[in-house]
Every structure is written in structure tokens, then in C-alpha cells.
Enzyme design. Structure first.
Site, PDB file in Angstrom:
ATOM      1  N   TYR A 176       6.496  -1.541  13.677  1.00  0.00           N
ATOM      2  CA  TYR A 176       7.937  -1.337  13.587  1.00  0.00           C
ATOM      3  C   TYR A 176       8.580  -2.710  13.387  1.00  0.00           C
ATOM      4  CZ  TYR A 176       7.196   3.431  15.308  1.00  0.00           C
ATOM      5  OH  TYR A 176       6.791   4.730  15.464  1.00  0.00           O
TER       6      TYR A 176
ATOM      7  N   GLY B  66       0.828   4.404   4.073  1.00  0.00           N
ATOM      8  CA  GLY B  66      -0.321   3.883   3.338  1.00  0.00           C
ATOM      9  C   GLY B  66      -1.337   3.314   4.322  1.00  0.00           C
ATOM     10  N   VAL B  67      -2.605   3.622   4.133  1.00  0.00           N
ATOM     11  CA  VAL B  67      -3.581   3.177   5.131  1.00  0.00           C
ATOM     12  C   VAL B  67      -3.764   1.652   5.131  1.00  0.00           C
ATOM     13  CG1 VAL B  67      -4.758   5.405   5.155  1.00  0.00           C
ATOM     14  CG2 VAL B  67      -5.684   3.544   3.759  1.00  0.00           C
TER      15      VAL B  67
ATOM     16  N   ILE C 143      -6.604  -6.058   2.264  1.00  0.00           N
ATOM     17  CA  ILE C 143      -7.563  -5.038   2.664  1.00  0.00           C
ATOM     18  C   ILE C 143      -7.752  -4.073   1.504  1.00  0.00           C
ATOM     19  CG2 ILE C 143      -7.889  -3.061   4.198  1.00  0.00           C
ATOM     20  CD1 ILE C 143      -6.190  -5.131   6.148  1.00  0.00           C
TER      21      ILE C 143
ATOM     22  N   SER D 206       0.859  -1.198   0.000  1.00  0.00           N
ATOM     23  CA  SER D 206       0.000   0.000   0.000  1.00  0.00           C
ATOM     24  C   SER D 206       0.884   1.235   0.000  1.00  0.00           C
ATOM     25  CB  SER D 206      -0.943  -0.004   1.199  1.00  0.00           C
ATOM     26  OG  SER D 206      -1.942  -0.985   1.020  1.00  0.00           O
TER      27      SER D 206
ATOM     28  N   GLY E 189      -1.398  -0.841   5.035  1.00  0.00           N
ATOM     29  CA  GLY E 189      -0.488  -1.461   5.995  1.00  0.00           C
ATOM     30  C   GLY E 189      -0.564  -0.800   7.363  1.00  0.00           C
ATOM     31  N   HIS E 190      -0.652   0.510   7.358  1.00  0.00           N
ATOM     32  CA  HIS E 190      -0.581   1.291   8.598  1.00  0.00           C
ATOM     33  C   HIS E 190      -1.685   0.919   9.590  1.00  0.00           C
ATOM     34  CE1 HIS E 190       0.085   4.679  11.204  1.00  0.00           C
ATOM     35  NE2 HIS E 190      -0.943   5.381  10.776  1.00  0.00           N
TER      36      HIS E 190
HETATM   37  C1  LIG Z   1       8.949   7.219   8.053  1.00  0.00           C
HETATM   38  C2  LIG Z   1       7.977   6.339   8.808  1.00  0.00           C
HETATM   39  C3  LIG Z   1       7.134   6.914   9.750  1.00  0.00           C
HETATM   40  C4  LIG Z   1       6.226   6.131  10.458  1.00  0.00           C
HETATM   41  N1  LIG Z   1       5.381   6.728  11.360  1.00  0.00           N
HETATM   42  C5  LIG Z   1       4.466   5.989  12.008  1.00  0.00           C
HETATM   43  C6  LIG Z   1       3.525   6.593  12.910  1.00  0.00           C
HETATM   44  O1  LIG Z   1       3.535   7.798  13.134  1.00  0.00           O
HETATM   45  N2  LIG Z   1       2.622   5.796  13.520  1.00  0.00           N
HETATM   46  C7  LIG Z   1       2.579   4.449  13.304  1.00  0.00           C
HETATM   47  O2  LIG Z   1       1.720   3.782  13.883  1.00  0.00           O
HETATM   48  N3  LIG Z   1       3.446   3.857  12.460  1.00  0.00           N
HETATM   49  C8  LIG Z   1       4.372   4.591  11.808  1.00  0.00           C
HETATM   50  N4  LIG Z   1       5.220   3.969  10.926  1.00  0.00           N
HETATM   51  C9  LIG Z   1       5.121   2.524  10.716  1.00  0.00           C
HETATM   52  C10 LIG Z   1       4.004   2.194   9.722  1.00  0.00           C
HETATM   53  O3  LIG Z   1       2.751   2.266  10.377  1.00  0.00           O
HETATM   54  C11 LIG Z   1       4.190   0.783   9.153  1.00  0.00           C
HETATM   55  O4  LIG Z   1       5.407   0.715   8.458  1.00  0.00           O
HETATM   56  C12 LIG Z   1       3.029   0.393   8.239  1.00  0.00           C
HETATM   57  O5  LIG Z   1       2.991  -1.002   8.087  1.00  0.00           O
HETATM   58  C13 LIG Z   1       3.127   1.057   6.894  1.00  0.00           C
HETATM   59  O6  LIG Z   1       2.045   0.749   6.063  1.00  0.00           O
HETATM   60  P1  LIG Z   1       2.231   0.930   4.482  1.00  0.00           P
HETATM   61  O7  LIG Z   1       0.968   0.568   3.828  1.00  0.00           O
HETATM   62  O8  LIG Z   1       2.812   2.285   4.218  1.00  0.00           O
HETATM   63  O9  LIG Z   1       3.398  -0.100   4.201  1.00  0.00           O
HETATM   64  P2  LIG Z   1       3.561  -1.374   3.235  1.00  0.00           P
HETATM   65  O10 LIG Z   1       5.035  -1.585   3.213  1.00  0.00           O
HETATM   66  O11 LIG Z   1       2.860  -1.194   1.957  1.00  0.00           O
HETATM   67  O12 LIG Z   1       2.841  -2.532   4.033  1.00  0.00           O
HETATM   68  C14 LIG Z   1       3.224  -2.948   5.326  1.00  0.00           C
HETATM   69  C15 LIG Z   1       2.784  -4.398   5.536  1.00  0.00           C
HETATM   70  O13 LIG Z   1       1.377  -4.518   5.373  1.00  0.00           O
HETATM   71  C16 LIG Z   1       1.074  -5.329   4.240  1.00  0.00           C
HETATM   72  N5  LIG Z   1       0.011  -4.667   3.498  1.00  0.00           N
HETATM   73  C17 LIG Z   1       0.106  -3.517   2.790  1.00  0.00           C
HETATM   74  N6  LIG Z   1      -1.069  -3.217   2.248  1.00  0.00           N
HETATM   75  C18 LIG Z   1      -1.937  -4.175   2.609  1.00  0.00           C
HETATM   76  C19 LIG Z   1      -3.308  -4.410   2.337  1.00  0.00           C
HETATM   77  N7  LIG Z   1      -4.010  -3.564   1.576  1.00  0.00           N
HETATM   78  N8  LIG Z   1      -3.883  -5.508   2.853  1.00  0.00           N
HETATM   79  C20 LIG Z   1      -3.178  -6.366   3.614  1.00  0.00           C
HETATM   80  N9  LIG Z   1      -1.868  -6.198   3.900  1.00  0.00           N
HETATM   81  C21 LIG Z   1      -1.255  -5.107   3.401  1.00  0.00           C
HETATM   82  C22 LIG Z   1       2.358  -5.433   3.438  1.00  0.00           C
HETATM   83  O14 LIG Z   1       2.414  -6.596   2.664  1.00  0.00           O
HETATM   84  C23 LIG Z   1       3.397  -5.375   4.530  1.00  0.00           C
HETATM   85  O15 LIG Z   1       3.522  -6.628   5.139  1.00  0.00           O
HETATM   86  C24 LIG Z   1       6.160   4.735  10.214  1.00  0.00           C
HETATM   87  C25 LIG Z   1       6.994   4.168   9.258  1.00  0.00           C
HETATM   88  C26 LIG Z   1       7.910   4.943   8.561  1.00  0.00           C
HETATM   89  C27 LIG Z   1       8.818   4.315   7.551  1.00  0.00           C
END
Ligand SMILES: Cc1cc2nc3c(=O)[nH]c(=O)nc-3n(C[C@H](O)[C@H](O)[C@H](O)COP(=O)(O)OP(=O)(O)OC[C@H]3O[C@@H](n4cnc5c(N)ncnc54)[C@H](O)[C@@H]3O)c2cc1C
Ligand SMILES: *[C@@H]1O[C@H](CO)[C@@H](O)[C@H](O)[C@H]1NC(C)=O
Ligand SMILES: *[C@@H]1O[C@H](CO)[C@@H](O)[C@H](O)[C@H]1NC(C)=O
Ligand SMILES: *[C@@H]1O[C@H](CO)[C@@H](O)[C@H](O)[C@H]1NC(C)=O
Length: 520
Positions: A462, A173-174, A234, A102, A176-177
Site C-alpha cells: 500500500y 499483477g504477480v 522478476i 506488471s 509487483g504483488h
Molecule cells: C484495487 C487493488 C486491490 C488490491 N488488493 C490487494 C490484496 O488483496 N492484497 C495485497 O496484498 N495487495 C493488494 N493490493 C496492493 C498490490 O499488492 C500492490 O499494488 C502491488 O504492488 C501490485 O502489483 P502490480 O504488479 O499489479 O503493480 P505494478 O504497479 O505493476 O508494480 C508495483 C511495483 O512493483 C514493481 N514491479 C512490477 N513488476 C515488477 C517485476 N516484474 N519485477 C520487479 N519489480 C516489479 C513496479 O515497478 C512498482 O514499483 C491491491 C491494490 C489495488 C489497486
């Protein structure tokens, strides 16, 4: 000399015959299974000149973009939900290992790198990012590929008294986040993003789209905090908006060691979780010129006059003054906390781009009792030995203590004073990576006596592969329970039960996915 050349040729031709059909048979399968046809342009293979830019687009940790890291066979960027459904069906049918991305912020690059299985493909949800905000209903539907910053912006576009309590970094991205918890500067007032999800749409292992009613409460529980990519893809969340005042106050106060940083941080540990719930003060610790600097970065849901009263009463040691305080709107506070220069227009959030990318390794801890000043001094010594260390201390209490440990899979609740995130950042690629990894692992060992134990808790968002890792597709419950307990405490058992029910063959898997129990 002849032999190696011949075997090289055989290898080459083998990889051609394998790589050509994968994408073609996948495309063929997609078009058989998707209601809406899939254009060739939704694919990007390594032989395409756009491949690296698409792979890099949202990848946050440069460590996982190094040439030595495995690369996907191709990246598929669905344009419609039915494309994602077909991708699940076809990956399963053709036995192709799938990663879903995401926002690409995974700390260990799990959304775009598989170090345990080849070949693998990436399904990138970047084009599924619509957001629809319904102010009268106090809710919004947000698609997985949207960034949290876009969500904040779209809410603020319709109302200046509504917000959403999730991450501080707008490019998350919402998808994973939120499925890993999602904390931010309103967590002490409203809890996590995952605490404020009221419905969701997920694609299960059969390619079916399920909403909350169709998936049932067990699965709906599991996806709100159980971590990414264990239960399905998701597609979107329905979130509950929360009230924010038209004027909020932000500030940043810094203190170096010479200015009494140690004493102030010791005091912060005693008060940060007990402050007025409208006040969130996080501590950041960095290395300065041969010293350690701490800074306190805060959001108060109210005006400066009230904030000064609260600080005078609860934390006068910080010495906050009226001129430290900036009164602003909630959406501008998002930019402030996100580190944008003042006067950056909120529209920057629509770019969905991260402001920095680094090589990094990070780890987390939860703290239940103030860390003594002498231990802090030992910590400073260690920070001064590293090139670019960073710690973020994030206060708990308030709403976080009122929600039970088992309400959602995220278990770090009552009794937690604050969470520490340790980071080492670097820019010179793999050259000195081992040294940085070694430094942070030693720091983590040093901290063991001062943080949570049995289990030593960690935040699943994390992601930290040092805590343990699945092997290929077949990992036992016992192996996984080591890191599972750290992220989820007793909730790990329920996550395993849900996983066993919804994905018994472990199709949705990665280095730290929830394992199913073996079929009897
Ligand atoms: C610079 C930085 C700042 C951050 N700040 C915060 C913060 O303020 N608060 C906090 O809580 N966290 C924070 N994080 C951590 C962040 O919440 C996690 O890294 C989160 O998993 C990121 O989601 P993403 O969709 O961006 O990542 P991605 O790398 O796309 O996904 C993360 C994980 O979820 C899986 N995934 C992605 N999309 C889906 C989907 N649609 N359905 C099912 N699985 C999926 C992926 O396969 C992977 O395993 C931060 C991270 C970074 C790098
Ligand atoms: C790259 O390879 C794929 C098959 O893997 C093929 O369909 C595509 O046409 C190739 N693209 C280029 C630019 O050569
Ligand atoms: C290369 O990838 C881009 C982006 O996915 C796509 O639009 C284009 O059609 C691809 N080119 C070829 C020749 O496959
Ligand atoms: C998984 O591992 C167990 C024991 O380690 C073994 O008995 C079983 O056959 C394996 N299953 C698969 C699908 O490889």
C-alpha cells in the site's frame, strides 16, 4: 516578443533531437543485445495514437494518469525474456531511467510514472503472462505479467482441491504483488503469497537471468516481500500450491450504526485474529446515507454447518445465520470476494482486467490492541465528513503469527491483531484532490494513538509517498530508514545490505526503492 518564440523553437527542436534518438538508439541497442530480434511494434511513443490506451491499460490509480503527471518517453512491451534482459542492459548503457510494470496496481503509480527523474521509459510485462501448473508437484511457474486471478483460474482448471494464498483483487499483477507480500483470504491459514514462493527468476543489473540457486538466499529473501523494483526485474515465480476443500463457505453480513455496528466491530477486534485459522472475516466500513455501514465479508475453508458451530462458539455477536452462508467452490469464492455478481463464470478471470478504476489515496496501519469504542465514534464522525471514504480491516493471527518477523522482509507478524487500510476515492480528477488528501492525512493523524508505534508500521504494497521519498538517484540510508522501518522494521537493514551487494550503483530505483550504502 521575439525572444520567447525563438526560445520555444529552440526548446522544440531540442526535444525533437533528444526524443528521436532515444527510441532509435534504444531499439538499435536492444537488437544488438537480444537473442531474439525486437519488432518496432513493441514500442509505443506519445506520438502514436495507441499511447494513452497502452499507458492506461493496467494503470489503477487515475491520479497518476492526469495530464499534469510526467509521461514516459516510450513504452516497451517485451515479447520474450531476452527482450527484458536487453532492456536492462540498454537502459543502463544509455543512461535511460527505467520503470517496470506488471499489473499496474501500484498505489502511487510508481510502475508508470517517475516524478523524480526525466526522461524515463516503461517496460511493460503485460505480454509475459504464461502460467504452468504442475499438480503432482503441488507447484506452478507463473510469469510476472500474469494477474493473480489468471493464476487462480489456471490452478482451478486442473484441480478443485488446490489453491494459492494471495490477493483478493484478481487483477493484481504477480510481478509487483508477490514481491511486496501478497495477502488474501487464506493468509490466516497459509500466510502470504510471498511465504509460499519456492523459486524465482530475476534479471539482475547486468542483464543476467538468475534462479534461486544462482541468486543465492540473500537476494531470494529480499525479493519475497522487500517491495517492487529495488533488486531487479522478476520474470517469474515458482509458487507452492496449498490444499483447499472442495466446498468452502462465504458470507457477507452488514450492520449499520443503528444496528449496533460500533459494538460489533469492537467485539470483532477482540476475536478476529483468534478465530479458527480456516476462517477469515474482514470488516469493511463505508459511508451510507448519513450513517456509517460496516460489513463483514468472509471465507471459511469448510462447509456451512461447521462454520456455524465456529461462529456460535467464537463470534455469536455477529448473528450469522444459515441463510447468510453460501457454499461454493474455492474458485467461485475468489469471484465472490472479488466482488463479481453471482453467476459470473470464472473465465472472467482470464480477462485480467480490473473491475473499477478511481482516483484514490490510501494509507495503512497495523493494530495491536482493540481500538476503544469512543475512538471508533470519533472515526465515524470523520468518515461522515468525506465524500467517498472506505476502510478495510483485515484480520491477522493464525499462520501469520507463526512465521517469524525476519523469515522474509514482510515483518508484520505476531502481536498484530489486524491491519487497517484507509482509502478516499473520488471521480472528479484533480479538482478537489487536495481536499481528499488533506482529509486522509488528518484521519491518519487522528488514528496515531490507537495503532502500532515505534515504528508506526505500514504495508509496502500500500505504497504511500507521504511516509517519505527518495530524491533522484542519490538517497541516503538515513533518509530512507524513516519509511524503511515502517514497511520492514529491522529487515530494512538487511534489505540495504542486499541492495548494496547486488545493485551498488542504484540502477533499479524509484521514489521508495531500497537505497544502497555509499561506496567507501
Ligand atoms: C484495487 C487493488 C486491490 C488490491 N488488493 C490487494 C490484496 O488483496 N492484497 C495485497 O496484498 N495487495 C493488494 N493490493 C496492493 C498490490 O499488492 C500492490 O499494488 C502491488 O504492488 C501490485 O502489483 P502490480 O504488479 O499489479 O503493480 P505494478 O504497479 O505493476 O508494480 C508495483 C511495483 O512493483 C514493481 N514491479 C512490477 N513488476 C515488477 C517485476 N516484474 N519485477 C520487479 N519489480 C516489479 C513496479 O515497478 C512498482 O514499483 C491491491 C491494490 C489495488 C489497486
Ligand atoms: C513517433 O516517434 C518515433 C520516434 O520517437 C518514431 O520512430 C515513430 O515513427 C513515430 N510514430 C509516428 C506514428 O509518427
Ligand atoms: C504504435 O504503437 C503500436 C503499439 O505499440 C504499434 O503496434 C505500432 O506499430 C505503432 N505505430 C507506429 C507508427 O510506430
Ligand atoms: C550523493 O550525495 C552525497 C552527499 O549528499 C555526495 O557526497 C555524493 O557525491 C552524491 N553522489 C552522487 C553520485 O551524486
Amino acid at each position: 516578443m521575439k525572444f520567447p518564440i525563438v526560445s520555444l523553437l529552440i526548446l522544440l527542436s531540442a526535444s525533437w533531437t533528444i526524443s528521436l534518438p532515444t527510441q532509435e538508439s534504444f531499439l538499435h541497442c536492444l537488437n544488438t543485445n537480444s537473442q531474439i530480434s525486437v519488432p518496432l511494434s513493441a514500442f509505443c511513443s506519445p506520438n502514436n495514437s495507441s499511447f494513452s490506451s497502452i499507458l492506461q491499460s493496467s494503470a489503477q490509480n487515475l491520479r497518476y494518469l492526469e495530464p499534469s503527471k510526467p509521461k514516459p518517453e516510450f513504452i516497451f512491451t517485451p515479447l520474450y525474456e531476452s527482450h527484458v534482459q536487453a532492456a536492462v542492459i540498454c537502459s543502463r548503457e544509455l543512461g535511460i531511467h527505467m520503470r517496470v510494470r506488471s499489473g499496474g496496481h501500484d498505489y502511487e503509480g510508481l510502475s508508470y510514472v517517475s516524478e523524480i527523474e526525466t526522461p524515463f521509459i516503461v517496460v511493460d510485462l503485460a505480454k509475459l503472462r504464461s502460467i504452468s501448473v504442475d499438480i503432482p508437484d503441488n507447484s506452478a511457474w507463473i510469469q510476472a505479467g500474469a494477474t493473480i486471478g489468471e493464476v487462480y483460474y489456471r490452478i482451478s482448471e486442473k484441480s478443485n482441491i488446490h489453491g494459492f494464498p494471495a490477493g483478493l483483487c484478481p487483477s493484481l499483477g504477480v510481478g509487483g504483488h508477490i514481491t511486496g507480500g501478497a495477502y488474501g483470504s487464506m493468509m490466516r491459514k497459509y500466510g502470504l503469497g510471498a511465504d509460499n514462493v519456492i523459486d524465482g527468476r530475476i534479471i539482475d543489473v547486468n542483464g543476467k537471468i538468475l534462479d534461486r540457486a544462482a541468486m543465492g538466499e540473500d537476494l531470494f529473501w529480499a525479493i519475497r516481500g522487500g517491495g517492487g523494483a529495488s533488486f531487479g526485474v522478476i520474470l517469474s515465480w515458482k509458487i507452492k500450491l496449498v490444499p483447499v476443500p472442495p466446498i468452502v463457505t462465504v458470507f457477507t453480513v452488514t450492520k449499520s450504526l443503528e444496528e449496533g455496528a460500533t459494538k460489533t466491530l469492537y467485539r470483532w477486534q477482540q476475536v478476529a485474529d483468534k478465530l479458527d485459522e480456516n476462517l477469515f472475516i474482514r470488516g469493511t466500513v463505508k459511508k451510507g446515507q448519513r450513517t456509517v455501514t460496516t460489513s463483514y465479508n468472509a471465507l471459511f475453508l469448510g462447509g456451512a454447518d461447521r462454520l456455524l458451530q465456529v461462529m456460535q462458539q467464537s463470534f455469536p455477536e455477529l448473528g450469522l445465520t444459515r441463510k447468510d452462508c453460501i457454499e461454493t467452490s474455492w474458485i467461485k469464492s475468489v469471484l465472490y470476494i472479488g466482488g463479481y455478481p453471482s453467476n459470473t463464470p470464472p473465465e472472467v478471470l482470464l480477462q485480467g482486467k480490473s473491475t473499477f478504476k478511481n482516483y484514490f489515496k490510501a494509507k495503512s496501519d497495523f493494530v495491536k490492541q482493540p481500538i476503544p469504542e469512543t475512538a471508533l465514534e470519533g472515526l465515524w464522525t470523520r468518515l461522515l465528513q468525506e465524500d467517498s471514504p472506505l476502510m478495510i480491516w483485515n484480520p491477522y493471527g493464525g499462520m501469520m503469527s507463526k512465521i517469524s518477523e525476519s523469515e522474509i522482509p514482510f515483518p508484520h507478524r505476531k502481536g498484530t491483531l489486524f491491519k487497517i487500510q484507509y482509502v478516499s476515492l473520488w471521480e472528479d480528477g484533480e479538482k478537489n484532490a487536495a481536499r481528499h488528501m488533506d482529509w486522509i492525512r488528518k484521519l491518519y493523524n487522528y488514528m496515531a494513538p490507537y495503532v502500532s508505534q515505534f515504528p508506526r508500521e505500514a504495508y509496502v504494497n500500500y505504497r504511500d509517498l507521504d511516509l517519505g521519498m527518495n530524491k533522484k538517484s542519490n538517497t541516503s540510508f538515513v533518509e530512507a530508514s524513516a519509511w524503511g522501518a515502517k514497511y520492514f522494521k529491522d529487515n530494512f537493514n538487511r534489505l540495504v545490505r542486499v541492495k548494496t551487494k547486488v545493485d551498488p550503483d542504484n540502477f533499479f530505483r524509484h521514489e521508495q526503492s531500497i537505497p544502497p550504502l555509499p561506496v567507501k
